[in-house]
Design an enzyme around this catalytic site. Structure first.
Site, mmCIF file in Angstrom:
data_model
loop_
_atom_site.group_PDB
_atom_site.id
_atom_site.type_symbol
_atom_site.label_atom_id
_atom_site.label_comp_id
_atom_site.label_asym_id
_atom_site.label_seq_id
_atom_site.Cartn_x
_atom_site.Cartn_y
_atom_site.Cartn_z
ATOM 1 C CG ASP A 37 2.173 4.408 1.057
ATOM 2 O OD1 ASP A 37 3.319 4.355 0.592
ATOM 3 O OD2 ASP A 37 1.900 4.899 2.178
ATOM 4 N NE ARG A 38 -0.640 -3.498 -2.281
ATOM 5 C CZ ARG A 38 -0.445 -4.488 -3.161
ATOM 6 N NH1 ARG A 38 -1.394 -4.789 -4.038
ATOM 7 N NH2 ARG A 38 0.679 -5.165 -3.151
#
Length: 311
Positions: free
Chosen positions: A137-138
């Site tokens: 995830d970011r």
């Protein structure tokens, strides 16, 4: 330039195009999906359509990179190479960096940094995600393996699909986790009420997901965990820990409703260990220490409660 076609999955039939793009994880929000469709960056069966058109099972989705995209200068993120071979890289992805581009995605991309390291990666894997065989995830940091050749790409995608890659994360969870070790078996599905994933009982619909955890250290208001995922579902650790009442500290998407003194500008979740058999047949294990912002939080907790315990 257009990417290879994707197909509308059966569960999405009858939904608006912008809604489907968001729920399928192909756009970060409905507004971004709508903007991409309106800009002609998403085609349905090869044709421009409006965002409110209803999609059907099996229809082709094509993502078109606008010409302006190649003219926009993005910051190249700093990525540390942990290991390099002729076939693959093992890198540390910083928090705040998106792995690859897509409709409505802005900001620094890991793939930009990879293409600086090796331009030939552009021809490996899918066009908009060169060399990418898995994702983080970011706002999650840590280890990723990246394929440099078509042979390595096939090798690693097969390992991941067969769950033969060992992925271990370090997480700080809210509250005191009672059991020293535990297993979470909750299905993962898109939430029908919130813009996130939901952890559901195995009797309900969703994708099977299994997470193992071990307590490393306890504090009065948090628990440091070593977490291993046997499956690789979207937001699996974040959704699973939230599902058992111990969400990841600093996670704004899976947050506690009650106020907590523990705050952080990103989720306390780090991909700390990655193990696999590489294309040459060698069993490899790589480790990554906590980045400074997470190590600092942990040091502050230790100092605070060590001091408290002595008074």
């Amino acid at each position: 330039m257009a990417t290879d076609d994707l197909r509308v999955e059966g569960w999405g039939g009858g939904q608006r195009l912008d809604v489907y793009l968001f729920k399928a994880g192909l756009a970060p929000s409905r507004s971004k999906a709508r903007a991409a469709v309106d800009a002609g960056e998403v085609l349905l069966d090869g044709k421009r359509v409006t965002a409110h058109v209803l999609v059907r099972d099996g229809q082709a989705l094509t993502f078109v990179a606008p010409e302006a995209t190649s003219k926009v200068s993005r910051d190249i993120p700093a990525v540390r190479v942990v290991h390099e071979s002729d076939d693959y890289f093992v890198v540390e992805k910083p928090a705040g960096v998106v792995v690859h581009g897509g409709p409505g995605v802005t900001g620094p991309l890991l793939t930009d940094a990879l293409l600086v390291l090796d331009k030939k990666i552009a021809k490996v894997g899918e066009r908009d995600r060169p060399g990418i065989v898995h994702r983080l995830d970011r706002d999650v940091s840590g280890l990723m393996v990246v394929a440099r050749t078509a042979t390595a790409y096939k090798h690693f995608t097969e390992l991941f699909s067969q769950q033969q890659v060992r992925k271990v994360y370090t997480a700080l969870a809210h509250g005191v986790v009672g059991d020293e070790v535990g297993e979470i078996r909750l299905k993962i599905a898109r939430s029908t009420r919130h813009a996130r994933m939901a952890a559901r009982p195995e009797s309900q619909e969703g994708k099977t997901a299994v997470t193992h955890y071990e307590v490393l250290e306890r504090f009065p208001n948090a628990t440091l965990l070593s977490v291993r995922i046997l499956t690789g579902r979207t937001h699996q650790i974040r959704a699973h820990l939230y599902g058992i009442g111990h969400p990841v500290v600093g996670d704004p998407l899976y947050a506690l409703r009650r106020k907590t003194p523990l705050t952080l500008g990103r989720p306390f979740l780090h991909a700390a260990q990655l193990s696999f058999i590489d294309p040459s047949g060698v069993d490899r294990t790589f480790e990554s220490p906590l980045p400074p912002e997470l190590a600092g939080v942990l040091a502050a907790l230790r100092a605070k409660y060590r001091k408290t315990s002595r008074t």
